[in-house]
Design an enzyme around this catalytic site. Structure first.
Site, PDB file in Angstrom:
ATOM      1  N   GLY A 210     -18.553 -45.167  -2.728  1.00 57.78           N
ATOM      2  CA  GLY A 210     -18.985 -46.435  -3.315  1.00 57.78           C
ATOM      3  C   GLY A 210     -18.546 -46.602  -4.756  1.00 57.78           C
ATOM      4  O   GLY A 210     -18.171 -47.705  -5.180  1.00 57.78           O
ATOM      5  N   ASP A 211     -18.575 -45.520  -5.513  1.00 56.40           N
ATOM      6  CA  ASP A 211     -18.113 -45.562  -6.904  1.00 56.40           C
ATOM      7  C   ASP A 211     -16.649 -45.976  -6.959  1.00 56.40           C
ATOM      8  O   ASP A 211     -16.262 -46.828  -7.760  1.00 56.40           O
ATOM      9  CB  ASP A 211     -18.322 -44.196  -7.560  1.00 56.40           C
ATOM     10  CG  ASP A 211     -17.803 -44.155  -8.985  1.00 56.40           C
ATOM     11  OD1 ASP A 211     -18.335 -44.901  -9.836  1.00 56.40           O
ATOM     12  OD2 ASP A 211     -16.862 -43.382  -9.250  1.00 56.40           O
ATOM     13  N   SER A 212     -15.837 -45.396  -6.088  1.00 56.57           N
ATOM     14  CA  SER A 212     -14.409 -45.728  -6.063  1.00 56.57           C
ATOM     15  C   SER A 212     -14.176 -47.165  -5.641  1.00 56.57           C
ATOM     16  O   SER A 212     -13.325 -47.860  -6.209  1.00 56.57           O
ATOM     17  CB  SER A 212     -13.666 -44.791  -5.105  1.00 56.57           C
ATOM     18  OG  SER A 212     -13.745 -43.473  -5.567  1.00 56.57           O
TER      19      SER A 212
END
Length: 141
Positions: A29-31
């Site tokens: 999700g961060d990416s």
């Protein structure tokens, strides 16, 4: 608002995703969020790369993600809330340098929801959440 999502050739099943550690979902999700924010900034700003990085960092930091989580909590589905809580409640060996423990855990939950939706291929839902965040940010700023 135009939302920029990376395209995956294949998506995982709900069962496969639920078998993943929630921090793996947060990792993905961060990416996804970084790519969405960077692509949007690159296509809508005339700023140079260094300034774009600063603008992106403001949206990706844990305190901003915690705020986004607060904004979208009321429109999350039961499954999305369950993913958020799994990630938020997972024991973490690291903490953000410039965030409270509460914000860091909430941010991890936010990232996990984004990773969950992305790995399921629910791009329309991702767009909906990011549009909701952007709309709330404009109202509150």
């Amino acid at each position: 608002m135009k939302v920029y999502l990376p395209i995956a050739k294949e998506y995982l099943s709900e069962k496969e995703i639920l078998g993943l550690n929630p921090l793996v979902l947060a990792f993905v999700g961060d990416s996804v969020q970084q790519l969405m924010v960077r692509t949007k900034l690159a296509s809508t700003s005339t700023a140079k790369a260094g300034e774009l990085h600063k603008l992106q960092s403001e949206q990706i930091k844990a305190s901003a993600q915690a705020k986004y989580m607060d904004e979208i909590m009321s429109i999350l589905t039961e499954d999305e809330i369950a993913i958020f809580k799994r990630a938020r409640n997972t024991h973490m060996n690291t903490m953000a340098k410039n965030a409270s423990v509460a914000d860091y855990k909430k941010a991890s939950g936010f990232e996990a929801v984004i990773g969950y939706l992305y790995l399921l291929g629910k791009n329309e839902r991702l767009e909906e959440l990011f549009e909701f965040i952007e709309k709330n940010d404009k109202i509150n700023n």
